[in-house]
Design an enzyme around this catalytic site. Structure first.
Site, PDB file in Angstrom:
ATOM      1  CG  LEU A  14      -1.955  -1.169   1.226  1.00 29.20           C
ATOM      2  CD1 LEU A  14      -3.004  -0.953   2.303  1.00 29.20           C
ATOM      3  CD2 LEU A  14      -2.630  -1.368  -0.128  1.00 29.20           C
ATOM      4  CG  ASP A  33       9.121  -0.567   5.203  1.00 27.62           C
ATOM      5  OD1 ASP A  33       7.995  -0.523   4.687  1.00 27.62           O
ATOM      6  OD2 ASP A  33       9.604  -1.615   5.694  1.00 27.62           O
ATOM      7  CG  LEU A  51       7.018   0.717  12.915  1.00 27.00           C
ATOM      8  CD1 LEU A  51       5.850  -0.047  12.305  1.00 27.00           C
ATOM      9  CD2 LEU A  51       6.626   2.171  13.179  1.00 27.00           C
ATOM     10  N   GLY A  71       2.792   0.789   8.447  1.00 26.28           N
ATOM     11  CA  GLY A  71       3.886  -0.100   8.843  1.00 26.28           C
ATOM     12  C   GLY A  71       3.450  -1.169   9.826  1.00 26.28           C
ATOM     13  CG  ASN A 111     -10.582  -8.068   6.434  1.00 27.60           C
ATOM     14  OD1 ASN A 111     -10.687  -9.276   6.683  1.00 27.60           O
ATOM     15  ND2 ASN A 111      -9.597  -7.607   5.682  1.00 27.60           N
ATOM     16  CE1 TYR A 135      -2.302  -7.568  10.291  1.00 24.86           C
ATOM     17  CE2 TYR A 135      -4.268  -8.709   9.509  1.00 24.86           C
ATOM     18  CZ  TYR A 135      -3.405  -7.628   9.443  1.00 24.86           C
ATOM     19  OH  TYR A 135      -3.633  -6.621   8.551  1.00 24.86           O
ATOM     20  CB  CYS A 165      -6.159  -2.345  -0.307  1.00 18.26           C
ATOM     21  SG  CYS A 165      -6.023  -0.827  -1.252  1.00 18.26           S
TER      22      CYS A 165
HETATM   23  P1  NAI Z   1       2.966  -4.890   3.477  1.00 17.71           P
HETATM   24  O1  NAI Z   1       3.416  -6.068   4.288  1.00 17.71           O
HETATM   25  O2  NAI Z   1       3.209  -4.899   2.023  1.00 17.71           O
HETATM   26  O3  NAI Z   1       3.607  -3.559   4.099  1.00 17.71           O
HETATM   27  C1  NAI Z   1       3.883  -3.404   5.459  1.00 17.71           C
HETATM   28  C2  NAI Z   1       5.246  -2.775   5.588  1.00 17.71           C
HETATM   29  O4  NAI Z   1       5.568  -2.665   6.989  1.00 17.71           O
HETATM   30  C3  NAI Z   1       6.355  -3.620   4.935  1.00 17.71           C
HETATM   31  O5  NAI Z   1       7.036  -2.885   3.937  1.00 17.71           O
HETATM   32  C4  NAI Z   1       7.263  -3.999   6.080  1.00 17.71           C
HETATM   33  O6  NAI Z   1       8.646  -4.021   5.744  1.00 17.71           O
HETATM   34  C5  NAI Z   1       6.945  -2.933   7.133  1.00 17.71           C
HETATM   35  N1  NAI Z   1       7.248  -3.412   8.484  1.00 17.71           N
HETATM   36  C6  NAI Z   1       7.024  -4.653   8.987  1.00 17.71           C
HETATM   37  N2  NAI Z   1       7.520  -4.750  10.225  1.00 17.71           N
HETATM   38  C7  NAI Z   1       8.074  -3.544  10.504  1.00 17.71           C
HETATM   39  C8  NAI Z   1       8.757  -3.031  11.638  1.00 17.71           C
HETATM   40  N3  NAI Z   1       8.995  -3.778  12.726  1.00 17.71           N
HETATM   41  N4  NAI Z   1       9.197  -1.752  11.586  1.00 17.71           N
HETATM   42  C9  NAI Z   1       8.991  -0.983  10.482  1.00 17.71           C
HETATM   43  N5  NAI Z   1       8.345  -1.431   9.387  1.00 17.71           N
HETATM   44  C10 NAI Z   1       7.906  -2.699   9.404  1.00 17.71           C
HETATM   45  O7  NAI Z   1       1.408  -4.681   3.807  1.00 17.71           O
HETATM   46  P2  NAI Z   1       0.347  -3.794   3.017  1.00 17.71           P
HETATM   47  O8  NAI Z   1      -0.532  -4.699   2.262  1.00 17.71           O
HETATM   48  O9  NAI Z   1       0.992  -2.674   2.329  1.00 17.71           O
HETATM   49  O10 NAI Z   1      -0.510  -3.238   4.240  1.00 17.71           O
HETATM   50  C11 NAI Z   1      -0.257  -1.977   4.852  1.00 17.71           C
HETATM   51  C12 NAI Z   1      -1.062  -1.889   6.143  1.00 17.71           C
HETATM   52  O11 NAI Z   1      -2.444  -2.046   5.859  1.00 17.71           O
HETATM   53  C13 NAI Z   1      -0.698  -2.956   7.176  1.00 17.71           C
HETATM   54  O12 NAI Z   1      -0.721  -2.392   8.456  1.00 17.71           O
HETATM   55  C14 NAI Z   1      -1.806  -3.983   7.025  1.00 17.71           C
HETATM   56  O13 NAI Z   1      -2.044  -4.671   8.251  1.00 17.71           O
HETATM   57  C15 NAI Z   1      -2.991  -3.103   6.635  1.00 17.71           C
HETATM   58  N6  NAI Z   1      -3.965  -3.841   5.828  1.00 17.71           N
HETATM   59  C16 NAI Z   1      -3.734  -4.096   4.495  1.00 17.71           C
HETATM   60  C17 NAI Z   1      -4.669  -4.780   3.761  1.00 17.71           C
HETATM   61  C18 NAI Z   1      -4.497  -4.988   2.278  1.00 17.71           C
HETATM   62  O14 NAI Z   1      -5.447  -5.427   1.652  1.00 17.71           O
HETATM   63  N7  NAI Z   1      -3.363  -4.685   1.694  1.00 17.71           N
HETATM   64  C19 NAI Z   1      -5.898  -5.324   4.373  1.00 17.71           C
HETATM   65  C20 NAI Z   1      -6.039  -5.006   5.770  1.00 17.71           C
HETATM   66  C21 NAI Z   1      -5.106  -4.267   6.453  1.00 17.71           C
END
Ligand code: NAI
Length: 264
Positions: A14, A33, A51, A71, A111, A135, A165
């Site tokens: 995202l 990140d 984080l 994040g 969700n 989670y 998304c």
């Molecule tokens: P993603 O896994 O692609 O991105 C999350 C980012 O957080 C990654 O780049 C990762 O390196 C970073 N991260 C992980 N642990 C970390 C730490 N300890 N410190 C700093 N950064 C850290 O996930 P996505 O799909 O981009 O999702 C973004 C947010 O939206 C997340 O919080 C996710 O839970 C939430 N979300 C996303 C959905 C989707 O459909 N993509 C659905 C529901 C929630």
């Protein structure tokens, strides 16, 4: 207009999509990140940090007047990484926000915070959370933390329970849960535009005919998602056979996550 917007999780799915779409929100976008964010543009500054590192998160938040918090651990995982990023990391983020100017926050909830609500009943943002794993529990924690920091300190957060998304819906559940990138960008725009935000819970879902969610409680925000997963139904039907009537994918909002094991 904000001066500096912080986006955490900027190297993720995202974050990568929203980087360009949210450019208009502030002259400087600070991208963060745990892995390096590549190819920064002139208006972008990159801060690489975990984080779970309290001091680093305090430095990260300083000087930002808005935060898009993507994040963290974004799927079911063992507890330790979830706890580090989604529990400790969130507390550090809100503590930094409390100490440094109360930036408005968009919190990417999920969700899976309501994953064990049945699909056959439309729910609004007043239901009790029913997370479907560790989670989901971490997202419920985040929602509670945002709420407490709003009541106690006036920090405003939009809690967005994101559905799915992705570029397009690719299975039958996503015909209900899909959120297009453009609709997410439109929502984030409204979050930082409305004069008073408070701490609303918003379902992050496009204008899907088959949505599980009722967003009427947050209609005042003026967000009107435009895309509809229904446009992809024929494509999904052709690509995927329909799940059995008693499959988790059709019983529960959280789909397959409700049947997932605890990851040790
Ligand atoms: P993603 O896994 O692609 O991105 C999350 C980012 O957080 C990654 O780049 C990762 O390196 C970073 N991260 C992980 N642990 C970390 C730490 N300890 N410190 C700093 N950064 C850290 O996930 P996505 O799909 O981009 O999702 C973004 C947010 O939206 C997340 O919080 C996710 O839970 C939430 N979300 C996303 C959905 C989707 O459909 N993509 C659905 C529901 C929630």
């Amino acid at each position: 207009m904000m001066n500096r917007l912080l986006m955490t999780g900027a190297a993720g799915g995202l974050g990568t999509q929203m980087r360009t779409r949210l450019k208009h929100l502030a002259p400087t976008i600070r991208l963060s990140d745990i892995v390096e964010v590549t190819d920064p543009q002139a208006h972008e500054e990159v801060v690489t940090c975990d984080l779970g590192d309290k001091d680093a998160v305090e430095e990260l938040v300083k000087g930002c007047d808005g935060i898009v918090h993507f994040g963290g651990v974004a799927t079911e995982h063992p507890w330790d990484p979830i706890c580090n990023a989604n529990i400790s990391g969130l507390v550090y983020l809100y503590e930094a926000a409390r100490k440094h100017g109360h930036p408005r926050i968009m919190f990417a909830s999920s969700n899976h915070a309501v994953g064990f609500h049945p699909q056959n009943k439309v729910i609004d943002n007043t239901v009790y959370p029913q997370p479907d794993g560790l989670y989901g529990v971490s997202k419920v924690f985040g929602e509670a933390l945002a709420n407490a920091y709003h009541s106690k300190f006036g920090i405003e957060t939009a809690i967005v329970r994101i559905g799915s998304c992705f570029p397009k819906p690719t299975d039958h559940r996503m015909l209900s849960t899909w959120l297009s990138y453009d609709d997410l960008a439109g929502l984030i725009g409204r979050i930082f535009d409305v004069p008073r935000l408070g701490c609303p819970i918003i379902y992050g879902v496009s204008n899907n005919t088959a949505s599980f969610w009722d967003n009427r409680q947050v209609k005042w925000m003026g967000w009107q998602p435009k895309d509809n997963a229904e446009d992809y139904r024929a494509e999904v039907d052709a690509a995927k056979s329909k799940p059995a009537k008693d499959a988790p994918e059709v019983l529960w909002i959280g789909g397959a996550y409700t049947a997932d094991k605890i990851h040790e």
